[in-house]
Design a protein around this motif. Structure first.
Motif, short mmCIF file in Angstrom:
data_model
loop_
_atom_site.label_atom_id
_atom_site.label_comp_id
_atom_site.label_asym_id
_atom_site.label_seq_id
_atom_site.Cartn_x
_atom_site.Cartn_y
_atom_site.Cartn_z
N ILE A 39 41.03 33.40 59.81
CA ILE A 39 40.36 34.19 58.74
C ILE A 39 41.12 34.45 57.49
O ILE A 39 42.23 34.44 57.36
N GLY A 40 40.49 34.13 56.38
CA GLY A 40 40.97 33.86 55.09
C GLY A 40 40.13 35.04 54.24
O GLY A 40 39.22 35.56 54.48
N ALA A 41 40.57 34.90 52.92
CA ALA A 41 39.79 36.03 51.85
C ALA A 41 39.58 35.20 50.71
O ALA A 41 40.12 34.35 50.25
N VAL A 42 38.47 35.73 50.24
CA VAL A 42 38.26 35.39 48.62
C VAL A 42 37.95 36.74 47.80
O VAL A 42 37.95 36.50 46.63
N ASN A 43 38.21 37.69 48.47
CA ASN A 43 38.16 39.10 47.44
C ASN A 43 39.45 38.96 46.82
O ASN A 43 40.32 38.31 46.91
N SER A 44 39.39 39.80 45.65
CA SER A 44 40.65 39.68 44.77
C SER A 44 42.06 40.13 45.41
O SER A 44 43.07 40.21 44.84
N ILE A 45 41.97 40.57 46.90
CA ILE A 45 43.35 40.65 47.69
C ILE A 45 43.80 39.18 47.58
O ILE A 45 44.97 39.19 47.75
N ASN A 46 42.98 38.25 47.31
CA ASN A 46 43.67 36.89 47.60
C ASN A 46 44.34 36.61 45.96
O ASN A 46 43.39 36.67 44.97
N TRP A 47 45.75 36.46 46.01
CA TRP A 47 46.32 36.12 44.67
C TRP A 47 45.62 34.95 44.04
O TRP A 47 45.82 35.32 42.94
N ARG A 69 42.28 34.41 43.25
CA ARG A 69 41.60 34.93 42.32
C ARG A 69 42.17 35.50 41.28
O ARG A 69 41.55 35.51 39.82
N VAL A 70 43.15 36.37 41.42
CA VAL A 70 43.98 36.84 40.12
C VAL A 70 44.47 35.90 39.30
O VAL A 70 43.94 36.04 38.01
N VAL A 71 45.14 35.00 39.70
CA VAL A 71 45.99 34.15 38.71
C VAL A 71 45.01 33.38 38.04
O VAL A 71 45.26 32.84 36.87
N ALA A 72 44.02 33.00 38.71
CA ALA A 72 42.88 31.94 38.06
C ALA A 72 42.29 32.93 36.80
O ALA A 72 41.87 32.28 35.72
N GLN A 73 42.33 34.11 36.82
CA GLN A 73 41.58 35.21 35.92
C GLN A 73 42.57 35.24 34.77
O GLN A 73 42.42 35.55 33.45
N VAL A 74 44.02 35.15 35.10
CA VAL A 74 44.98 35.06 33.88
C VAL A 74 44.62 34.12 33.03
O VAL A 74 44.74 34.39 31.75
N VAL A 75 44.02 33.08 33.21
CA VAL A 75 43.81 31.93 32.41
C VAL A 75 43.01 32.29 31.36
O VAL A 75 42.97 31.99 30.18
N TYR A 76 41.73 32.99 31.66
CA TYR A 76 40.67 33.44 30.42
C TYR A 76 41.25 34.45 29.82
O TYR A 76 41.02 34.35 28.16
N TYR A 77 42.11 35.13 29.94
CA TYR A 77 42.87 36.03 29.08
C TYR A 77 43.64 35.15 27.98
O TYR A 77 43.51 35.49 26.65
N ILE A 78 44.47 34.44 28.56
CA ILE A 78 45.02 33.58 27.64
C ILE A 78 44.30 32.60 26.83
O ILE A 78 44.55 32.56 25.48
N GLY A 110 36.03 47.75 38.65
CA GLY A 110 35.86 48.54 39.67
C GLY A 110 36.96 48.53 40.76
O GLY A 110 37.65 49.57 41.34
N ASN A 111 37.42 47.14 41.18
CA ASN A 111 38.49 46.88 42.13
C ASN A 111 39.63 46.67 41.44
O ASN A 111 40.80 46.41 42.29
N PHE A 112 39.81 46.61 40.03
CA PHE A 112 41.03 46.46 39.32
C PHE A 112 41.60 45.07 39.28
O PHE A 112 42.55 44.69 38.73
N GLY A 113 40.72 43.95 39.94
CA GLY A 113 41.23 42.75 39.65
C GLY A 113 41.25 42.12 38.50
O GLY A 113 42.07 41.02 38.11
N ALA A 143 40.18 51.09 44.94
CA ALA A 143 40.54 49.62 44.19
C ALA A 143 41.58 49.14 44.78
O ALA A 143 42.85 49.45 44.47
N SER A 144 41.46 48.15 45.62
CA SER A 144 42.35 47.33 46.17
C SER A 144 43.64 46.98 45.37
O SER A 144 44.74 47.18 45.65
N ASN A 145 43.44 46.29 44.26
CA ASN A 145 44.15 45.92 43.38
C ASN A 145 45.15 46.61 42.70
O ASN A 145 46.15 46.36 41.95
N VAL A 146 44.89 48.22 42.67
CA VAL A 146 45.74 49.26 41.98
C VAL A 146 47.03 48.98 42.79
O VAL A 146 48.23 49.48 42.14
N GLU A 147 47.26 48.63 43.94
CA GLU A 147 48.56 48.74 44.56
C GLU A 147 49.54 47.65 43.87
O GLU A 147 50.58 47.61 43.91
N ARG A 148 48.87 46.51 43.55
CA ARG A 148 49.83 45.38 42.81
C ARG A 148 50.33 46.19 41.55
O ARG A 148 51.30 45.91 41.32
#
Length: 483
Positions: free
Chosen positions: A223-231, A233-242, A263-266, A324-329
Motif C-alpha cells: 500500500i502506497g499513498a498519493v495524498n500530500s502525506i507523500n513527501w 507531492r509536497v516537494v514537487a509543488q515547491v518547484v512552482y513557487y520558485i 484545506g489540507n495545508f499541502g 489538515a494532515s500537513n499542518v503536522e509538518r
C-alpha cells in the motif's frame, strides 16, 4: 539527503527519497521530511532564472529536485521531469503563467494540466517517479488515497497506463461537484477503483491513515499513498513557487508574497519550504473557506479538528477539510523539529481533538519567523469576488476566489506584505460550473477535451465508513487485477 518522520522514525535509518515515496505515511504515524532544508543563494536563483527562460519548467524542476534526491541519477531525474512537464501535457513548456489582477495582485495560473487542477503539477511527476522506481525494483504499488475533489482525478490520470500501479481512491459521497465526479467515475480501468464513502473527506482520510497504520496489512498488499502525506507531492509543488517567484521578480533579492487557498495545508506548506530554502518570500497568506480550522490555528494558536457533523459542504468543496494532515509538518518546524513534542501534540488531537500552543514563544514569533497570516472567506464572498474579477476579464474558480478575497481583505486592513502578491489558482472554473452560474448568470464555456464527460457511464463503489470493509474491498479488487 536523508529523511525523518515528524514523530522521530528514521533518525538513524538513513532513509533516501525513493524509500519514502513508496512508504507514504511513516511507520510511526508521522510524516516524512528531509533532515534539513537545502539553502539556495542569489547566484543559484539567478542561474535558475536563466534556465527557466531558456529550457523551460522541466529543466528547472530537475535542478530543484536534485537538492532533495540523491538516489536517482541526474540524467534520469532530468528525463523524468521533462516527461512529467511536457508541453503536450501542460500546453507549453512554460507550464505555469501569470495574469495581472491589478492593485499589486497577480494570478498564478498552475492549473494547465490534464485535469484542470493544480494537483496535476505534482501528480504528473509522481506518476513518473513511481513508474521509474517500481521498474528499478521490479515491484508493484497499490495506491490508497482520499480526495475532496481534485486529488483523485489528478492521481488517476497520472497513473493511467502504468501497469505496476493500481489506485483505490476514496471520495466523500455527494460532496464533489458533478464535473469532479465525472472526471473520476467515468474512468473504466480495472486498476482504477473509485469508492464513495458514507462521510466527509476527513472520514476518507482517516480510513487511509488507518490502513497505512496497519503495518502488516500495508506490507502484505504494498500500500502506497498519493495524498500530500507523500513527501514527493509536497516537494514537487515547491518547484512552482520558485518558478512563479522567478517569473514575477527581476531584481536579485526582490521580495514578494503568495496568497494560497488551502484545506489540507499541502499547497501552502510547499511555499513555507521554498521560503525556508531562502527564496525571498515575504508573506504567506493562508485562505480557508467556512471550514476554518487552519485560519483559527494561525490566528489563535488553537488547533481544533471538527467532527464530520461540523464540516460544512461549501461551494469551494476541495477545501471542505477539518483535519489538515500537513499542518503536522509545519508544527515540526515551528517547534525546532522536536519529534517528542509533535508526538505529544498530535496525541492530544487523537484523544481530545485539540491542542493549544497560544502561550508558547514559538507561536508568538510565528509571523516574524515564518511569514504566515490567515483569513477565511464565505460563499457570498466567493460570488462577489468572481463577479468583480469577471468584470475585469478574468474568470476564476471559487477556491481561487477565496484566496484573492482573503488577500484583498488583509491588505485593506493594513497588512504589510511585499508586493506583488501572487494568488495561486486552484483549478479552472469549468470544474465548478454551478457556482459560476450562480455568480454570473451564465454557463462556463466547456473546453473541447471535456465535452460529453458528465454523460459517460459511472464506475464507483459505495462503501460504509468502516476500515474492515475497506480492507476487504482492497483485497478483493487486488485479487481480480490482471497480471
Amino acid at each position: 539527503m536523508k529523511y525523518v518522520s515528524t514523530r522521530g522514525y528514521g533518525r538513524d535509518a538513513q532513509l533516501g527519497f525513493t524509500d519514502i515515496i513508496l512508504e507514504g505515511l511513516a511507520p510511526d504515524g508521522g510524516l516524512f521530511l528531509p533532515a534539513g532544508y537545502p539553502h539556495v543563494d542569489a547566484a543559484t536563483l539567478a542561474s535558475w532564472r536563466t534556465l527557466l527562460a531558456d529550457e523551460g519548467y522541466g529543466a528547472l524542476a530537475s535542478e530543484v529536485l536534485k537538492l532533495y534526491i540523491d538516489d536517482i541519477g541526474d540524467a534520469d531525474l532530468r528525463r523524468l521531469c521533462e516527461r512529467a512537464y511536457a508541453a503536450s501535457t501542460f500546453g507549453s513548456t512554460d507550464v505555469v503563467d501569470l495574469v495581472d489582477l491589478g492593485e499589486g495582485l497577480v494570478l498564478g495560473r498552475i492549473s494547465n494540466g490534464p485535469t484542470a487542477a493544480f494537483k496535476d503539477m505534482a501528480m504528473q511527476l509522481l506518476g513518473q517517479l513511481f513508474e521509474y522506481e517500481l521498474e528499478r525494483r521490479d515491484a508493484r504499488l497499490n495506491i490508497l488515497g482520499a480526495t475532496s475533489g481534485d486529488t483523485g482525478s489528478s492521481a488517476e490520470y497520472a497513473m493511467l497506463g502504468k501497469h505496476r500501479v493500481s489506485v483505490v481512491m476514496l471520495t466523500p459521497r455527494g460532496r464533489m461537484t458533478p464535473f469532479q465526479q465525472a472526471q473520476m467515475f467515468s474512468l473504466d480501468d480495472p486498476r482504477i477503483v473509485n469508492v464513495a464513502v458514507d462521510g466527509v473527506f476527513d472520514d476518507c482520510q482517516d480510513l487511509v491513515k488507518a490502513v497505512a497504520s496497519d503495518l502488516e496489512f500495508k506490507a502484505a498488499h504494498a500500500i502506497g499513498a498519493v495524498n500530500s502525506i507523500n513527501w514527493a507531492r509536497v516537494v514537487a509543488q515547491v518547484v512552482y513557487y520558485i518558478a512563479l517567484y522567478l517569473r514575477t521578480t527581476s531584481a536579485p533579492g526582490q521580495r514578494m508574497s503568495f496568497a494560497v487557498p488551502t484545506g489540507n495545508f499541502g499547497n501552502i506548506l510547499a511555499g513555507h519550504i521554498a521560503r525556508e530554502m531562502g527564496v525571498p518570500i515575504d508573506t504567506l497568506i493562508l485562505a480557508t473557506n467556512e471550514n476554518d480550522v487552519l485560519d483559527e490555528f494561525f490566528r489563535t494558536g488553537v488547533y481544533r479538528v471538527r467532527a464530520a457533523s461540523e464540516t460544512e459542504a461549501t461551494s469551494s468543496p476541495s477545501m471542505d477539510i477539518s483535519k489538515a494532515s500537513n499542518v503536522e509538518r509545519f508544527v515540526f518546524d515551528l517547534f525546532g523539529r522536536d519529534a517528542a513534542r509533535v508526538r505529544s501534540l498530535f496525541g492530544q488531537v487523537a484523544s481530545e481533538g485539540v491542542f493549544d500552543v497560544s502561550g508558547t514563544p514559538e507561536f508568538a514569533g510565528l509571523r516574524e519567523r515564518f511569514g504566515f497570516v490567515s483569513g477565511a472567506s464565505t460563499h457570498a464572498d466567493r460570488l462577489a469576488t468572481i463577479r468583480a474579477l469577471d468584470a475585469r476579464g478574468v474568470l476564476v474558480d471559487p477556491h481561487t476566489a477565496d484566496g484573492i478575497k482573503v488577500a484583498s481583505d488583509l491588505l485593506a486592513d493594513g497588512l504589510d506584505a511585499a508586493r506583488p502578491i501572487v494568488c495561486l489558482e486552484t483549478a479552472l472554473p469549468v470544474k465548478f460550473a454551478e457556482t459560476i452560474r450562480e455568480a454570473l448568470g451564465r454557463d462556463v464555456e466547456l473546453p473541447a477535451q471535456f465535452a460529453g464527460l458528465e454523460s459517460l457511464p459511472r464506475h464507483v463503489i459505495d462503501l460504509d465508513n468502516d476500515v474492515d470493509a475497506l480492507k476487504a474491498l482492497i483485497v478483493g479488487r487486488l485479487a481480480a487485477l490482471p497480471d
